[in-house]
Design a protein around this motif. Sequence first.
Motif, mmCIF file in Angstrom:
data_model
loop_
_atom_site.group_PDB
_atom_site.id
_atom_site.type_symbol
_atom_site.label_atom_id
_atom_site.label_comp_id
_atom_site.label_asym_id
_atom_site.label_seq_id
_atom_site.Cartn_x
_atom_site.Cartn_y
_atom_site.Cartn_z
ATOM 1 N N ALA A 1 9.876 6.849 8.254
ATOM 2 C CA ALA A 1 10.711 7.782 7.629
ATOM 3 C C ALA A 1 10.834 7.371 6.086
ATOM 4 C CB ALA A 1 11.897 7.518 8.400
ATOM 5 N N ASP A 2 9.981 7.309 5.425
ATOM 6 C CA ASP A 2 10.094 7.254 4.019
ATOM 7 C C ASP A 2 11.098 6.030 3.507
ATOM 8 O OD1 ASP A 2 10.220 9.308 1.045
ATOM 9 O OD2 ASP A 2 8.438 7.954 1.704
ATOM 10 N N GLY A 3 11.140 4.919 4.426
ATOM 11 C CA GLY A 3 11.813 3.855 4.132
ATOM 12 C C GLY A 3 11.309 3.015 3.064
ATOM 13 N N PRO A 4 11.734 1.798 2.798
ATOM 14 C CA PRO A 4 11.244 0.834 1.908
ATOM 15 C C PRO A 4 9.863 0.607 1.574
ATOM 16 C CG PRO A 4 12.877 -0.135 3.301
ATOM 17 C CD PRO A 4 12.407 1.041 3.861
ATOM 18 N N LYS A 5 9.384 0.580 0.442
ATOM 19 C CA LYS A 5 8.156 0.353 -0.106
ATOM 20 C C LYS A 5 7.785 -0.976 -0.571
ATOM 21 C CE LYS A 5 7.936 5.385 -1.278
ATOM 22 N NZ LYS A 5 7.915 6.370 -2.445
ATOM 23 N N ASP A 6 6.665 -1.325 -0.743
ATOM 24 C CA ASP A 6 6.521 -2.626 -1.116
ATOM 25 C C ASP A 6 4.996 -2.560 -1.930
ATOM 26 O OD1 ASP A 6 6.113 -6.234 0.173
ATOM 27 O OD2 ASP A 6 6.473 -5.410 -1.971
ATOM 28 N N TYR A 7 4.696 -3.711 -2.934
ATOM 29 C CA TYR A 7 3.580 -3.258 -3.944
ATOM 30 C C TYR A 7 3.217 -4.807 -4.333
ATOM 31 C CZ TYR A 7 4.939 1.547 -4.780
ATOM 32 O OH TYR A 7 4.991 2.742 -4.710
ATOM 33 N N ALA A 8 1.652 -4.821 -4.020
ATOM 34 C CA ALA A 8 1.143 -6.185 -4.552
ATOM 35 C C ALA A 8 1.912 -6.430 -6.130
ATOM 36 C CB ALA A 8 -0.321 -6.362 -4.504
ATOM 37 N N ASP A 9 1.998 -7.664 -6.465
ATOM 38 C CA ASP A 9 2.172 -7.834 -7.792
ATOM 39 C C ASP A 9 1.252 -7.412 -8.731
ATOM 40 O OD1 ASP A 9 3.927 -11.299 -7.245
ATOM 41 O OD2 ASP A 9 4.767 -9.220 -7.105
ATOM 42 N N SER A 10 0.048 -7.388 -8.424
ATOM 43 C CA SER A 10 -1.177 -7.102 -9.266
ATOM 44 C C SER A 10 -1.022 -5.594 -9.679
ATOM 45 C CB SER A 10 -2.499 -7.182 -8.812
ATOM 46 O OG SER A 10 -2.599 -6.649 -7.296
ATOM 47 N N VAL A 11 -0.283 -4.775 -8.753
ATOM 48 C CA VAL A 11 -0.497 -3.402 -9.113
ATOM 49 C C VAL A 11 0.970 -2.585 -9.305
ATOM 50 C CG1 VAL A 11 -2.362 -3.138 -7.526
ATOM 51 C CG2 VAL A 11 -0.020 -2.516 -6.604
ATOM 52 N N LYS A 12 1.855 -3.374 -9.339
ATOM 53 C CA LYS A 12 3.155 -2.983 -9.518
ATOM 54 C C LYS A 12 3.323 -2.392 -11.152
ATOM 55 C CE LYS A 12 5.966 -6.126 -6.618
ATOM 56 N NZ LYS A 12 7.167 -7.151 -6.674
ATOM 57 N N GLY A 13 3.881 -1.059 -11.399
ATOM 58 C CA GLY A 13 4.031 -0.340 -12.244
ATOM 59 C C GLY A 13 2.728 0.527 -12.507
ATOM 60 N N ASP B 1 -1.414 6.698 -5.728
ATOM 61 C CA ASP B 1 -1.538 7.238 -7.134
ATOM 62 C C ASP B 1 -1.862 5.936 -7.960
ATOM 63 O OD1 ASP B 1 0.707 9.782 -6.369
ATOM 64 O OD2 ASP B 1 -1.319 10.218 -7.225
ATOM 65 N N MET B 2 -2.878 5.919 -8.390
ATOM 66 C CA MET B 2 -3.437 4.861 -9.390
ATOM 67 C C MET B 2 -3.598 5.049 -10.625
ATOM 68 S SD MET B 2 -5.982 3.013 -6.548
ATOM 69 C CE MET B 2 -7.452 4.306 -6.638
ATOM 70 N N SER B 3 -2.889 4.351 -11.692
ATOM 71 C CA SER B 3 -3.198 4.709 -12.936
ATOM 72 C C SER B 3 -3.440 3.355 -13.880
ATOM 73 C CB SER B 3 -1.763 5.388 -13.434
ATOM 74 O OG SER B 3 -0.414 4.754 -13.370
ATOM 75 N N ASN B 4 -3.946 3.592 -15.007
ATOM 76 C CA ASN B 4 -4.216 2.283 -16.014
ATOM 77 C C ASN B 4 -5.014 1.378 -15.060
ATOM 78 O OD1 ASN B 4 -4.211 0.819 -18.006
ATOM 79 N ND2 ASN B 4 -2.041 -0.164 -17.677
#
Length: 129
Positions: free
Chosen positions: A54-66, A82-85
């Motif tokens: 239900a589009d709840g909390p998200k989490d990211y690996a530190d290496s890809v945050k931002g 979506d992957m940038s940089n």
Amino acid sequence: QVVLVESGGGSVQPGGSLRLSCATSEYTLNFYSIAWFRQAPGKEREGVACVSSADGPKDYADSVKGRFTISRDTINNAVYLDMSNLRPEDTAVYYCAMDSPPMRSTPCTLVIKRRYDYWGQGTQVTVAS
């Protein structure tokens, strides 16, 4: 057997961008936690990003945050990464995975891989100049 289909991989130069898609015609993805994992040659599969049901909390690996963003498209029943940089170290096969049961009360996880019962076939992302 749920079939998850990834698409959008390819080759890109460092600093470039790509969008990966994960879709299925068999289940409503919004009811399930969805995660993106990746596996580089000779390395273990690692969690990259996840979104709770239900589009709840998200989490990211530190290496890809931002740099990476996970999102849902409820109209097309898809989840995007979506992957940038992009960096050469982002080179890997990327997999989407679906948790079960639906509407799990706990947030998605990038650590407990066994929670994800259904996996796609993977899509290759290569970052090189």
